[in-house]
Design an enzyme around this catalytic site. Sequence first.
Site, PDB file in Angstrom:
ATOM      1  CD  GLN A  90       6.200  10.229  -8.342  1.00 37.55           C
ATOM      2  OE1 GLN A  90       6.019  10.117  -9.525  1.00 37.55           O
ATOM      3  NE2 GLN A  90       7.209   9.643  -7.752  1.00 37.55           N
ATOM      4  CB  SER A  91       0.662   8.144  -5.474  1.00 30.55           C
ATOM      5  OG  SER A  91       0.353   8.247  -4.102  1.00 30.55           O
ATOM      6  CG  ASP A 131      -1.373  19.444  15.183  1.00 31.34           C
ATOM      7  OD1 ASP A 131      -1.755  18.326  14.773  1.00 31.34           O
ATOM      8  OD2 ASP A 131      -0.730  19.591  16.243  1.00 31.34           O
ATOM      9  NE  ARG A 189      -2.995   5.823  12.884  1.00 31.64           N
ATOM     10  CZ  ARG A 189      -2.811   4.908  11.930  1.00 31.64           C
ATOM     11  NH1 ARG A 189      -3.527   3.801  11.930  1.00 31.64           N
ATOM     12  NH2 ARG A 189      -1.924   5.098  10.975  1.00 31.64           N
ATOM     13  CE  LYS A 235       3.570   3.626   7.440  1.00 33.15           C
ATOM     14  NZ  LYS A 235       4.418   4.511   8.212  1.00 33.15           N
ATOM     15  CD  GLU A 289       6.907   4.274  -9.207  1.00 34.01           C
ATOM     16  OE1 GLU A 289       6.152   5.216  -9.022  1.00 34.01           O
ATOM     17  OE2 GLU A 289       6.749   3.449 -10.124  1.00 34.01           O
ATOM     18  CG  ASP A 304       4.837   6.868  -6.286  1.00 38.00           C
ATOM     19  OD1 ASP A 304       4.118   6.137  -5.603  1.00 38.00           O
ATOM     20  OD2 ASP A 304       5.997   7.170  -5.963  1.00 38.00           O
ATOM     21  N   GLY A 356       4.129  -4.994 -29.663  1.00 33.96           N
ATOM     22  CA  GLY A 356       2.964  -4.967 -30.556  1.00 33.96           C
ATOM     23  C   GLY A 356       2.942  -6.028 -31.639  1.00 33.96           C
ATOM     24  N   GLY A 357       3.883  -6.944 -31.640  1.00 37.24           N
ATOM     25  CA  GLY A 357       3.855  -7.992 -32.659  1.00 37.24           C
ATOM     26  C   GLY A 357       4.726  -7.682 -33.865  1.00 37.24           C
TER      27      GLY A 357
HETATM   28  N1  COA Z   1      -1.069  17.246  11.273  1.00 35.82           N
HETATM   29  C1  COA Z   1      -0.792  16.263  12.147  1.00 35.82           C
HETATM   30  N2  COA Z   1      -0.450  15.015  11.760  1.00 35.82           N
HETATM   31  C2  COA Z   1      -0.359  14.788  10.435  1.00 35.82           C
HETATM   32  C3  COA Z   1      -0.628  15.786   9.460  1.00 35.82           C
HETATM   33  C4  COA Z   1      -1.002  17.071   9.939  1.00 35.82           C
HETATM   34  N3  COA Z   1      -1.281  18.064   9.109  1.00 35.82           N
HETATM   35  N4  COA Z   1      -0.449  15.255   8.232  1.00 35.82           N
HETATM   36  C5  COA Z   1      -0.083  13.973   8.414  1.00 35.82           C
HETATM   37  N5  COA Z   1      -0.025  13.685   9.732  1.00 35.82           N
HETATM   38  C6  COA Z   1       0.296  12.405  10.361  1.00 35.82           C
HETATM   39  C7  COA Z   1      -0.693  11.328  10.001  1.00 35.82           C
HETATM   40  O1  COA Z   1      -1.870  11.477  10.750  1.00 35.82           O
HETATM   41  C8  COA Z   1       0.100  10.077  10.352  1.00 35.82           C
HETATM   42  O2  COA Z   1       0.019   9.850  11.736  1.00 35.82           O
HETATM   43  P1  COA Z   1      -0.380   8.434  12.408  1.00 35.82           P
HETATM   44  O3  COA Z   1       0.575   7.420  11.837  1.00 35.82           O
HETATM   45  O4  COA Z   1      -0.164   8.688  13.866  1.00 35.82           O
HETATM   46  O5  COA Z   1      -1.759   8.126  12.058  1.00 35.82           O
HETATM   47  C9  COA Z   1       1.532  10.507  10.043  1.00 35.82           C
HETATM   48  O6  COA Z   1       1.505  11.922   9.855  1.00 35.82           O
HETATM   49  C10 COA Z   1       2.229   9.908   8.853  1.00 35.82           C
HETATM   50  O7  COA Z   1       1.387   9.462   7.829  1.00 35.82           O
HETATM   51  P2  COA Z   1       1.808   8.232   6.909  1.00 35.82           P
HETATM   52  O8  COA Z   1       0.953   8.234   5.729  1.00 35.82           O
HETATM   53  O9  COA Z   1       1.794   6.981   7.731  1.00 35.82           O
HETATM   54  O10 COA Z   1       3.315   8.594   6.478  1.00 35.82           O
HETATM   55  P3  COA Z   1       4.592   7.649   6.395  1.00 35.82           P
HETATM   56  O11 COA Z   1       5.725   8.533   6.064  1.00 35.82           O
HETATM   57  O12 COA Z   1       4.738   6.810   7.600  1.00 35.82           O
HETATM   58  O13 COA Z   1       4.274   6.659   5.168  1.00 35.82           O
HETATM   59  C11 COA Z   1       3.773   6.138   2.868  1.00 35.82           C
HETATM   60  C12 COA Z   1       4.423   7.100   3.848  1.00 35.82           C
HETATM   61  C13 COA Z   1       3.820   6.752   1.481  1.00 35.82           C
HETATM   62  C14 COA Z   1       4.506   4.799   2.854  1.00 35.82           C
HETATM   63  C15 COA Z   1       2.304   5.898   3.295  1.00 35.82           C
HETATM   64  O14 COA Z   1       1.669   7.134   3.434  1.00 35.82           O
HETATM   65  C16 COA Z   1       1.512   5.024   2.342  1.00 35.82           C
HETATM   66  O15 COA Z   1       1.639   3.811   2.302  1.00 35.82           O
HETATM   67  N6  COA Z   1       0.618   5.647   1.551  1.00 35.82           N
HETATM   68  C17 COA Z   1      -0.262   4.960   0.647  1.00 35.82           C
HETATM   69  C18 COA Z   1       0.459   4.505  -0.585  1.00 35.82           C
HETATM   70  C19 COA Z   1       1.150   5.624  -1.311  1.00 35.82           C
HETATM   71  O16 COA Z   1       0.584   6.618  -1.665  1.00 35.82           O
HETATM   72  N7  COA Z   1       2.428   5.395  -1.582  1.00 35.82           N
HETATM   73  C20 COA Z   1       3.131   6.162  -2.560  1.00 35.82           C
HETATM   74  C21 COA Z   1       3.838   7.235  -2.056  1.00 35.82           C
HETATM   75  S1  COA Z   1       4.426   8.162  -3.450  1.00 35.82           S
END
Ligand code: COA
Length: 480
Positions: free
Chosen positions: A69-70, A125, A156, A188, A191, A220, A299-300
């Site tokens: 979402q964010s 990819d 990465r 990680k 919201e 978010d 607001g008071g």
């Molecule tokens: N091709 C290949 N790999 C891809 C890709 C693509 N097009 N798009 C994403 N990926 C991979 C990423 O490289 C990552 O791989 P890695 O862990 O091996 O480096 C993987 O997909 C997942 O990314 P990640 O962001 O870790 O997803 P998650 O589902 O594990 O975590 C969140 C989700 C939201 C918790 C995390 O992204 C986060 O903390 N984000 C920052 C804060 C945030 O925005 N939170 C609010 C969410 S609304």
Amino acid sequence: MATKKKAKAKSKAAAKKSAKKVVKLVAKKPAAKVRAGNGSGHPRPSTKPWGQAGRALDGVRILDFTHVQSGPTCTQLLAYMGADCIKVERPGVGAITRGQLRDVKGADSLYFTMLNGSKRSITIDSKHPKGKEILDRLVKECDVLVENFAPGALDRMGLTWEHIHKLNPRMIVASVKGFGPGPYEDCKVYENVAQCAGGSASTTGFREGPPLVTGAQIGDSGTGLHLALGIVSALYQRIRTGRGQKVLCAMQDGVLNLARVKLRDQQRLKRGPLNEYSQFGEGIPFGKATPRAGNDSGGGQPGWILKCKGWEDDPDAYIYFITQAPVWAAICDLIGKPQWKTDPDYATPPARLPRLRAIFDTIEQWTMTKTKFEVMDICNKHDIPVGPILSMKEIAEEKSLRDTGTVVEVDHPTRGAYLTVGNPIKLSDSIADVRRSPLLGEHTDEILRKVIGYSDKDVAEIKASGAITAPEKPAKAEAA
Ligand code: COA
């Protein structure tokens, strides 16, 4: 003679040096240089009718690596403003939200469609060697890269700041993370984690109950909005500096920014109780931290949520009522308590503080005889600030929100028409571009050819490489 010559040469050299210095100083001031040309240096005011001179962010291209979402909130807003937003998704799977909270079988969910309107979708990819090559080409063609991966994920993929900046020094790299640098930077965050860490949950809810999270997605969507402002500012600064920069918004920071009045109250607590909190009037001592204030108005001016006609069956038949001091006399007349205007127990705001609960109970006896809209109509005539509690159903059906483009109905090839929230920021010369969300990889071909410039042969090679297509499922063994 020789000394005279020497002195002349010396002064010539000094003059040359100082002239160089002047030139250098002038050259350091590109803004002055820009202003010098064509009078003010600004383009002539457009003579096109308002709203027909393009959109605010026309010409800005965004490489959108956002998910959930964010990040999508941010890039959708920039797309509404006219930016060309290229959403990069994993081949075959796409953004995780396409399939989350699905309400129509086989179609993209509302979670996805309402956050990814007006964008284009390309599947790549990012870990495939050919995929990396395509991304490098896109980095060169875009102005902003926006991402909200978990910390380290972009690196990465090989897309470090150094790598991006080398490929395209003008690129702005904008990120949402849960926390800024510090003990929690690797966490990680979702919201509600942000609402709790940013001070919202501890200050929301009723005093006697546990902390509460709010329905508005301030962690978010709130942080996405902050990021959008950061990006637009960085784009503006780039006009002068010619170079991009990193923009970081931590969700904890975004929530705290929205909860700043509670940090204000935290500091006021050191100097005494918070008079506008109803717990003050009720004689309940304050603790060490800003307390939860229920439905008190921040607001008071005392305020509370009161029942209206029909509350027994309708969970949203309520109104927010503020007993603003300048309209106290009008309130007394309306609720049938004209004597309160002169009664020393009720006539002044300090006198009313210990009696607020009883006062609101009395006002509620009056609001319960009317619908929330009737209360609104009557009170507005007297400038009494009130707010009907609107349900999402009422908001979805509200004509004025449709008329202003805040709620928009868009068509979708697989799920049919759906409602989305349009641009809440209205620009008089940049009319919002609210379109449906893209299907997974809908624009892969056109982006490869038209944005990057790949030939038919290149595209065929890319397709064969597996960098933009889902990996083939292994063939099932023949049944014996
Ligand atoms: N091709 C290949 N790999 C891809 C890709 C693509 N097009 N798009 C994403 N990926 C991979 C990423 O490289 C990552 O791989 P890695 O862990 O091996 O480096 C993987 O997909 C997942 O990314 P990640 O962001 O870790 O997803 P998650 O589902 O594990 O975590 C969140 C989700 C939201 C918790 C995390 O992204 C986060 O903390 N984000 C920052 C804060 C945030 O925005 N939170 C609010 C969410 S609304």
